[in-house]
Scaffold this motif. Structure first.
Motif, short mmCIF file in Angstrom:
data_model
loop_
_atom_site.label_atom_id
_atom_site.label_comp_id
_atom_site.label_asym_id
_atom_site.label_seq_id
_atom_site.Cartn_x
_atom_site.Cartn_y
_atom_site.Cartn_z
N GLY A 136 0.76 -1.11 -0.03
CA GLY A 136 -0.05 -0.11 0.03
C GLY A 136 0.90 1.41 -0.09
N GLY A 137 2.12 0.90 0.12
CA GLY A 137 2.77 2.21 -0.07
C GLY A 137 3.34 2.89 -1.40
N THR A 138 4.00 3.96 -1.59
CA THR A 138 4.54 4.53 -2.95
C THR A 138 5.97 4.60 -2.70
OG1 THR A 138 2.68 6.03 -2.92
CG2 THR A 138 4.56 6.42 -4.55
N PRO A 139 6.70 3.40 -3.42
CA PRO A 139 8.07 3.57 -3.44
C PRO A 139 8.62 4.81 -3.80
CG PRO A 139 7.23 1.79 -4.86
CD PRO A 139 6.09 2.36 -4.09
N ASP A 140 9.98 5.38 -3.37
CA ASP A 140 10.53 6.38 -3.64
C ASP A 140 11.78 5.91 -4.71
OD1 ASP A 140 11.72 8.98 -4.25
OD2 ASP A 140 12.42 9.11 -2.11
N ILE A 141 11.25 5.75 -5.97
CA ILE A 141 12.45 5.14 -6.65
C ILE A 141 12.97 6.57 -7.49
CG2 ILE A 141 12.48 3.67 -8.84
CD1 ILE A 141 10.07 2.38 -7.88
N THR A 142 14.28 6.32 -7.67
CA THR A 142 15.17 7.37 -8.20
C THR A 142 15.06 7.08 -9.64
OG1 THR A 142 16.72 7.56 -6.54
CG2 THR A 142 17.69 8.56 -8.41
#
Length: 299
Positions: A136-142
């Motif tokens: 349910g999270g939003t991954p912080d992808i570079t």
């Protein structure tokens, strides 16, 4: 029982199973757990996977860096959460015409920047991005830089665009579909994906893992190292092998015929792999040394 399981197997992964699961048959046939692939294919995808076995798993980093070729189908007008057929539809739009798509494809050639999909194996603070997304999270992808060498449109049958792409390591075809769709004022996701080549290995060179013949299908020695770019295969005299096995300081003078324009060198005595070494500036260093030769050359 196969005496030497070290080498590589080139398999054609079928769609519907994970890359990890596709290794089970090879593990069983070779009776070893020391095995690993050199580039994940999504569950829905198929195609070329280079599988390293035994001590050659140490080469994984070199094979992971090889360029990849793909054939894919992008479906326009929808975007799924996973950017593939397995995800739920999260956005819908109109469908662009082929002229618009052709024009926008031009900006996806050369060096581009892309954000990998949220549902991917990227590590973020010790967790996979897809684990965060499924929780349910939003991954912080570079955002990352990748190279697209060729991007060919093979066919267009509304809403499906069939393409052929040759790209650098780390490129996500699902991200290309997403970004191409959005650049056209629409949405898109990948409905079909086949990896047709990894470096010099093409789909025609692969086998079904269920048909693996351990006696004949393991690629070893010079045939294996010749697949790596920017590497010179060198023959060495028997007399210097004990020194190499004992980690003696390397000197260019030990290797007649060494071409210093290469960054890496695979050392062989006849058909025996001795060591992999590399050049940094004008100094040579060990990458790894074969452990199979100690009894033969240090006895």
């Amino acid at each position: 029982m196969i005496e030497n399981t070290s080498g590589a197997v080139f398999i054609n992964k079928p769609s519907g199973i994970t890359s990890y699961k596709s290794l089970d048959t090879i593990k069983r046939k070779l009776a070893t757990r020391k095995i690993g692939h050199t580039g994940t294919l999504d569950k829905f995808a198929s195609g070329v996977m280079i599988v390293l076995t035994g001590k050659m798993t140490k080469l994984a980093g070199y094979f992971t860096g090889l360029d990849k070729d793909y054939e894919a189908v992008f479906s326009f007008g929808k975007e799924t959460a996973t950017l593939d057929p397995e995800g739920e539809v999260i956005a819908e739009s109109g469908i662009p015409d082929l002229a618009t798509i052709r024009e926008k494809v031009k900006s996806f050639k050369g060096i581009i920047r892309q954000v990998p999909p949220a549902y991917s194996a990227i590590h973020i603070n010790g967790k996979r991005a897809h684990e965060i997304a499924r929780g349910g999270g939003t991954p912080d992808i570079t955002e990352r830089e990748v190279a697209i060498y060729t991007f060919q449109i093979l066919s267009w049958k509304t809403p499906d665009l069939t393409v052929r792409i040759k790209c650098s390591k780390g490129t996500y075809i699902r991200s290309i579909a997403r970004d191409l769709g959005r650049s056209c004022g629409s949405y898109a996701y990948v409905t079909s994906l086949k990896r047709t080549a990894v470096g010099k290995i093409r789909i025609e060179d692969t086998i079904d893992s269920n048909e693996l013949d351990p006696e004949n299908d393991i690629v070893r020695g010079k045939n294996l190292f010749s697949l790596l770019p920017d590497l010179q295969i060198l023959s060495v005299n028997r007399e210097i092998i004990p020194g190499i096995l004992n980690g003696k300081k390397l000197d260019v003078k030990l290797f007649p015929g060494m071409d210093l324009s290469y960054p890496r060198f695979a050392l062989f005595h006849e058909d025996d792999f001795v060591a992999l070494i590399s050049r940094e500036m004008n100094r040579l260093k060990y990458n790894f040394v074969s452990g199979d030769l100690y009894g033969s050359y240090l006895g």
